[in-house]
Design a protein around this motif. Sequence first.
Motif, PDB file in Angstrom:
ATOM      1  N   LYS A 122      71.348  48.054  16.270  1.00 28.21           N
ATOM      2  CA  LYS A 122      71.289  47.576  17.652  1.00 28.21           C
ATOM      3  C   LYS A 122      72.519  46.726  17.985  1.00 28.21           C
ATOM      4  O   LYS A 122      73.084  46.806  19.069  1.00 28.21           O
ATOM      5  CB  LYS A 122      70.016  46.760  17.860  1.00 28.21           C
ATOM      6  CG  LYS A 122      68.752  47.612  17.930  1.00 28.21           C
ATOM      7  CD  LYS A 122      67.491  46.805  17.678  1.00 28.21           C
ATOM      8  CE  LYS A 122      67.179  45.869  18.811  1.00 28.21           C
ATOM      9  NZ  LYS A 122      65.872  45.185  18.584  1.00 28.21           N
ATOM     10  N   ASN A 154      75.406  56.219  18.995  1.00 29.80           N
ATOM     11  CA  ASN A 154      74.526  55.314  18.256  1.00 29.80           C
ATOM     12  C   ASN A 154      74.613  55.590  16.752  1.00 29.80           C
ATOM     13  O   ASN A 154      74.932  56.702  16.333  1.00 29.80           O
ATOM     14  CB  ASN A 154      73.077  55.416  18.765  1.00 29.80           C
ATOM     15  CG  ASN A 154      72.533  56.835  18.683  1.00 29.80           C
ATOM     16  OD1 ASN A 154      73.252  57.764  18.390  1.00 29.80           O
ATOM     17  ND2 ASN A 154      71.257  56.975  18.958  1.00 29.80           N
ATOM     18  N   ALA A 167      62.802  52.625  17.248  1.00 33.04           N
ATOM     19  CA  ALA A 167      64.262  52.748  17.183  1.00 33.04           C
ATOM     20  C   ALA A 167      64.721  54.158  17.500  1.00 33.04           C
ATOM     21  O   ALA A 167      65.746  54.362  18.168  1.00 33.04           O
ATOM     22  CB  ALA A 167      64.752  52.336  15.797  1.00 33.04           C
ATOM     23  N   TRP A 197      68.217  53.603  19.487  1.00 32.46           N
ATOM     24  CA  TRP A 197      69.001  52.617  18.752  1.00 32.46           C
ATOM     25  C   TRP A 197      69.651  53.252  17.531  1.00 32.46           C
ATOM     26  O   TRP A 197      70.734  52.876  17.129  1.00 32.46           O
ATOM     27  CB  TRP A 197      68.114  51.448  18.307  1.00 32.46           C
ATOM     28  CG  TRP A 197      67.609  50.622  19.452  1.00 32.46           C
ATOM     29  CD1 TRP A 197      68.234  50.443  20.665  1.00 32.46           C
ATOM     30  CD2 TRP A 197      66.400  49.881  19.515  1.00 32.46           C
ATOM     31  NE1 TRP A 197      67.485  49.624  21.472  1.00 32.46           N
ATOM     32  CE2 TRP A 197      66.348  49.257  20.802  1.00 32.46           C
ATOM     33  CE3 TRP A 197      65.346  49.660  18.627  1.00 32.46           C
ATOM     34  CZ2 TRP A 197      65.287  48.445  21.189  1.00 32.46           C
ATOM     35  CZ3 TRP A 197      64.292  48.854  19.015  1.00 32.46           C
ATOM     36  CH2 TRP A 197      64.257  48.255  20.282  1.00 32.46           C
TER      37      TRP A 197
END
Length: 425
Positions: A88, A98, A120, A125
Amino acid sequence: MNEPLAERVRPKTLEDYISQHHLVGSKGSLTHQIKKGIIPSLILWGPPGTGKTTLANIIAEESKRPFYVLSAINSGVKDIREVIDKAKQSGGLFTSKNPILFIDEIHRFSKSQQDSLLGAVEKGWVTLIGATTENPSFEVIPALLSRCQVYILNAFDKSDLEALLKRAISKDKWLQSKKIVLKETEALLRLSGGDGRKLLNIFELVINSEASDAVIITDQLVLDKVQKNTVLYDKTGEQHYDIVSAFIKSIRGSDPNAAVYWLARMIEGGEDVKFIARRMLIAASEDIGLANPTALVIANSTFQSVSTIGYPEARIILSQCAIYLATSPKSNASYMAIGKAQQKVKETGDLSVPLPLRNALTKLMKDLGYGKDYQYAHDFTNNFVASEYLPEELSGTSFYVPGNNQRENALKTFLKNRWKEKYDF
């Protein structure tokens, strides 16, 4: 030279990656996504040593993303949360870049550990790449599986394994210093069981054991050097599949002695109790079926029991079930019936449901004739009426052919009395 050969020659680019052309070849389903850097969360499912970890590394490198690695063997929920927090902070809000979280042997994660990944993955994330040797349908929780694409890696064939050997000889500096002649490779390939990592490890062992820099690889040399290192049962290699195959065929062949022997081989090798129980669950339906429907109940109870109890006591329950299945009457009629029905569906497409069998949920449906003329079986003698339940185009088609055993002979008589000549009972 402490690093194993398999690690030293691990491919770093797609161009060097051997095999799995259906995924990363010129027309592979993953090739375009990797080149564009648009990677979905995915599960890589395949036998050991087929390049799952290597492919995950290449995906991260090609897409220029941060790469985090966890092993399900020694990681817990705390480790997962720490990695997610790092992800994150490294810009996980940007979906196209990501970080990638690679989890090796994800099937070993408990439900709570897998649950900790959901948020997540859903929020983007991290992009999850899980590697597993077990069927993800059984071992990955549905909520996580629904958020991932599953890609299957195939076992290496002979040409793939030989290409791995030749690539290692040409790329590795230590091997380049030797004069190696691959005169025979059959023993190397057989002992590897299609596992590329195992192949390279055996190859390195053989080369290391020779005092001379000139090494001629023959089958006899390989067997002489490796024989003392072979194990009774390798649950991640070729024997894993050969022995469970022998186990199931012994049950199918009604030989309880052979079934218990192969079961013992798997138990002594540390095979997963759920893997063994799952195979017996399948055999109970595929090979015994309606000849003894209780077999499926026994096998299901066995699966639930051994999942709770584990070794060493689970061996007793597995043995009881294996002997019960082996000594049961056999029928594959249900297995054959669904196969025939699926083939017919593929041939005939979506045939209309007959109007009497449709459910009239609205007045319009009732006006259109849905459910009209349906005959309720319980209103008739013996709770039976000779109605048509198949699409008109398939009327009279038989899929289920009862097996020749006591229980299904009784079923055959029962069905013949009701359907007369309509079906071939």
